[in-house]
Design a protein around this motif. Structure first.
Motif, PDB file in Angstrom:
ATOM      1  N   THR A  44       0.849  -1.182   0.000  1.00  0.00           N
ATOM      2  CA  THR A  44       0.000   0.000   0.000  1.00  0.00           C
ATOM      3  C   THR A  44       0.890   1.239   0.000  1.00  0.00           C
ATOM      4  N   ALA A  45       0.581   2.156  -0.894  1.00  0.00           N
ATOM      5  CA  ALA A  45       1.432   3.345  -1.073  1.00  0.00           C
ATOM      6  C   ALA A  45       1.092   4.383  -0.019  1.00  0.00           C
ATOM      7  N   ARG A  46       1.618   4.163   1.187  1.00  0.00           N
ATOM      8  CA  ARG A  46       1.279   5.051   2.298  1.00  0.00           C
ATOM      9  C   ARG A  46       2.202   6.267   2.382  1.00  0.00           C
ATOM     10  N   HIS A  47       3.423   6.107   1.860  1.00  0.00           N
ATOM     11  CA  HIS A  47       4.396   7.185   2.006  1.00  0.00           C
ATOM     12  C   HIS A  47       5.045   7.556   0.673  1.00  0.00           C
ATOM     13  N   VAL A  48       5.606   8.741   0.658  1.00  0.00           N
ATOM     14  CA  VAL A  48       6.473   9.170  -0.436  1.00  0.00           C
ATOM     15  C   VAL A  48       7.857   9.354   0.174  1.00  0.00           C
ATOM     16  N   TYR A  49       8.883   8.919  -0.541  1.00  0.00           N
ATOM     17  CA  TYR A  49      10.230   8.905   0.022  1.00  0.00           C
ATOM     18  C   TYR A  49      11.170   9.827  -0.733  1.00  0.00           C
ATOM     19  N   THR A  50      12.107  10.406  -0.027  1.00  0.00           N
ATOM     20  CA  THR A  50      13.240  11.063  -0.671  1.00  0.00           C
ATOM     21  C   THR A  50      14.489  10.305  -0.271  1.00  0.00           C
ATOM     22  N   LEU A  51      15.256   9.926  -1.253  1.00  0.00           N
ATOM     23  CA  LEU A  51      16.525   9.269  -0.978  1.00  0.00           C
ATOM     24  C   LEU A  51      17.538  10.372  -0.686  1.00  0.00           C
ATOM     25  N   THR A  52      18.020  10.447   0.534  1.00  0.00           N
ATOM     26  CA  THR A  52      18.911  11.555   0.880  1.00  0.00           C
ATOM     27  C   THR A  52      20.367  11.129   0.864  1.00  0.00           C
ATOM     28  N   GLU A  53      20.590   9.828   0.854  1.00  0.00           N
ATOM     29  CA  GLU A  53      21.974   9.357   0.829  1.00  0.00           C
ATOM     30  C   GLU A  53      21.978   7.943   0.296  1.00  0.00           C
ATOM     31  N   PHE A 101      17.429   3.306 -11.573  1.00  0.00           N
ATOM     32  CA  PHE A 101      18.255   3.512 -10.387  1.00  0.00           C
ATOM     33  C   PHE A 101      17.969   4.914  -9.850  1.00  0.00           C
ATOM     34  N   ARG A 102      18.116   5.075  -8.558  1.00  0.00           N
ATOM     35  CA  ARG A 102      17.869   6.375  -7.949  1.00  0.00           C
ATOM     36  C   ARG A 102      19.022   6.757  -7.042  1.00  0.00           C
ATOM     37  N   PHE A 103      19.273   8.066  -6.968  1.00  0.00           N
ATOM     38  CA  PHE A 103      20.404   8.583  -6.210  1.00  0.00           C
ATOM     39  C   PHE A 103      19.920   9.575  -5.164  1.00  0.00           C
ATOM     40  N   SER A 104      20.840  10.054  -4.384  1.00  0.00           N
ATOM     41  CA  SER A 104      20.451  11.001  -3.344  1.00  0.00           C
ATOM     42  C   SER A 104      19.797  12.219  -3.989  1.00  0.00           C
ATOM     43  N   GLY A 105      18.700  12.639  -3.406  1.00  0.00           N
ATOM     44  CA  GLY A 105      17.941  13.751  -3.940  1.00  0.00           C
ATOM     45  C   GLY A 105      16.713  13.317  -4.709  1.00  0.00           C
ATOM     46  N   THR A 153      23.352   0.511  -1.706  1.00  0.00           N
ATOM     47  CA  THR A 153      24.399   0.874  -0.746  1.00  0.00           C
ATOM     48  C   THR A 153      23.703   1.179   0.577  1.00  0.00           C
ATOM     49  N   ARG A 154      24.483   1.379   1.621  1.00  0.00           N
ATOM     50  CA  ARG A 154      23.831   1.895   2.827  1.00  0.00           C
ATOM     51  C   ARG A 154      23.495   3.350   2.567  1.00  0.00           C
ATOM     52  N   GLY A 155      22.474   3.836   3.237  1.00  0.00           N
ATOM     53  CA  GLY A 155      22.059   5.194   2.957  1.00  0.00           C
ATOM     54  C   GLY A 155      20.932   5.639   3.863  1.00  0.00           C
ATOM     55  N   MET A 156      20.214   6.629   3.410  1.00  0.00           N
ATOM     56  CA  MET A 156      19.205   7.246   4.249  1.00  0.00           C
ATOM     57  C   MET A 156      18.020   7.685   3.381  1.00  0.00           C
ATOM     58  N   VAL A 157      16.818   7.499   3.898  1.00  0.00           N
ATOM     59  CA  VAL A 157      15.645   8.037   3.209  1.00  0.00           C
ATOM     60  C   VAL A 157      14.827   8.867   4.184  1.00  0.00           C
TER      61      VAL A 157
END
Lengths: 250, 250
Positions: free
Chosen positions: B64-73, B92-96, B115-119
């Motif tokens: 279920t599409a509950r959230h929208v995400y930004t890949l920050t790292e 593929f998606r990158f930071s931002g 990779t490891r990262g942050m959203v």
DNA sequence: CGCTATCTTGAAACGTGTCAATCACTGTGG
DNA sequence: CCACAGTGATTGACACGTTTCAAGATAGCG
């Protein structure tokens, strides 16, 4: 979206059932649905109807994107050309679909009629004004755009992972569905695209498309009626082959 | 858009330089640019940061599409699975970049970290409210969406018309450009995607990708630095091969 | 009725896929 | 710090599907 819907949604394009041109269509459905009467009058004041023959160009790749078009009658193809001359059909569009909407300065692809038909065009600057005045219209464009994006991704999947016959089967089913959704209920569907058009859409040569269609015919899955009519005799078989649940993998 | 930009724009995705999460990024660029301070405060109140390891799933296809995400790292891949198990990397998606924005009820594809990262994630209902309150935000989503649509069409062109080496060349160039646009200026770029990931993105097998990369290496066009570093020695050659102005056709 | 487009079919060439073995990197434990 | 194990990458040989090139058949149109 189920992968079966792949080409279906793709071919639906930006704006199934949508209608930018008030003069040409119903006021109760499509893009204009969220608008009130004043908005509709705003829009109808500026849209123009154009009658086109088969093979006529609606706009060229690289043209300044001055207008947004609604295809109100007929079928069109969207094409993209590479510097070396290789060409690809990006998609097909049917009556009710929107063509050429872009925030960029130029059209990234060209659009040509496959049949004779009719388009309505609206000045792009006018559309921008309407967006400001009627935010609901912009929302509708966003929804359509995301929908088409999902369809494009399904097509990417098909091009990357489907065999020739799987692609052609998916194409035929989606063509039939697109026409059914527009009211053509008979068992025989129009196939105004040539084998070359279909091949360029599916990433195949025209010979390979022809061989796939011949194979379906020999299996009794379809029947051809001249060069532009096709009848689906065993739709289940085509759907199964074209939806990526092939017996080969699984 | 020039076909050269194909994979570049594709990989840019919904929201190059965009940033939904005020806590995590600048207030002066990206999605939030058209918003005033009050709007930014509205948004920052609800976004959450999540730290993720390589191979972690951000969301699954069908969720279920509950959230929208930004890949920050970090770097992520978007995948779509067919009923028979065949899988394809959609992009593929990158930071931002923004992930998972859809008007549909469910996510049409899955997203996993390479990779490891942050959203940062923002509740979808909250986003809808923000759209109503700040129409400029919706307009920005529409622009990004149309941009990504154009990129998808370029990818369709590549899948349908490019040879294996052309696709890999285009991919490498676009990967370098994506990283340059995000500040990584050195001659050596990250290549966190495996041969299998790249193959699934380009509609090829991992062996074919490997052979193409080996061919480029033997021609002196690239140099590999371990399994996740790559250096472009003759960028012109790669650009030329990957942009569809190949000497073979023309 | 014949011309032209398009479509069909065949045979051979080519590119990519498949299967399998070996190699190289990376991270782990000794 | 080095050896080892495990994952990913490379390379080879062969099979297969699609393209290519070429010849005819069919439908549609003047």
């Amino acid at each position: 979206m189920h992968p079966l819907d792949s080409t279906r949604a793709l071919m639906d394009g930006l704006g199934s059932e949508a209608n930018l041109c008030v003069k040409c269509g119903s006021r109760s459905v499509g893009l204009c649905a969220p608008l009130d009467v004043a908005a509709l009058d705003d829009m109808s004041g500026e849209s123009e109807r154009l009658s086109l023959d088969a093979r006529d160009t609606i706009f060229h790749q690289g043209d300044t994107a001055r207008h947004v078009y609604t295809l109100t009658e007929g079928m069109a193809r969207l094409t993209r050309v590479l510097p070396d001359g290789r060409q690809s059909v990006i998609g097909f569009r049917f009556s009710g679909d929107i063509l050429g909407f872009t925030p960029a300065a130029e059209h990234a692809f060209g659009a040509e009629m496959l049949t004779r038909g009719m388009v309505c065009r609206l000045d792009r600057k006018r559309l921008e004004q309407l967006f400001r005045r009627y935010p609901a219209l912009e929302r509708r464009f966003l929804d359509l755009c995301v929908k088409e994006l999902a369809a494009s991704q399904d097509h990417i999947l098909a091009l990357g992972r489907f065999s020739a016959e799987e692609r052609v089967a998916a194409f035929l089913v989606s063509l039939a569905e697109a026409q059914e959704r527009r009211g053509r209920a008979g068992p025989v569907f129009d196939l105004p695209a040539t084998r070359a058009d279909i091949g360029e859409f599916l990433g195949l040569t025209l010979e390979t498309v022809s061989r796939a269609i011949s194979a379906f015919r020999k299996r009794g899955w379809i029947r051809l009626h001249g060069h532009s009519g096709i009848e689906l005799l065993d739709r289940e078989a085509l759907v199964s082959l074209g939806s990526g649940d092939g017996a080969d993998a699984a």
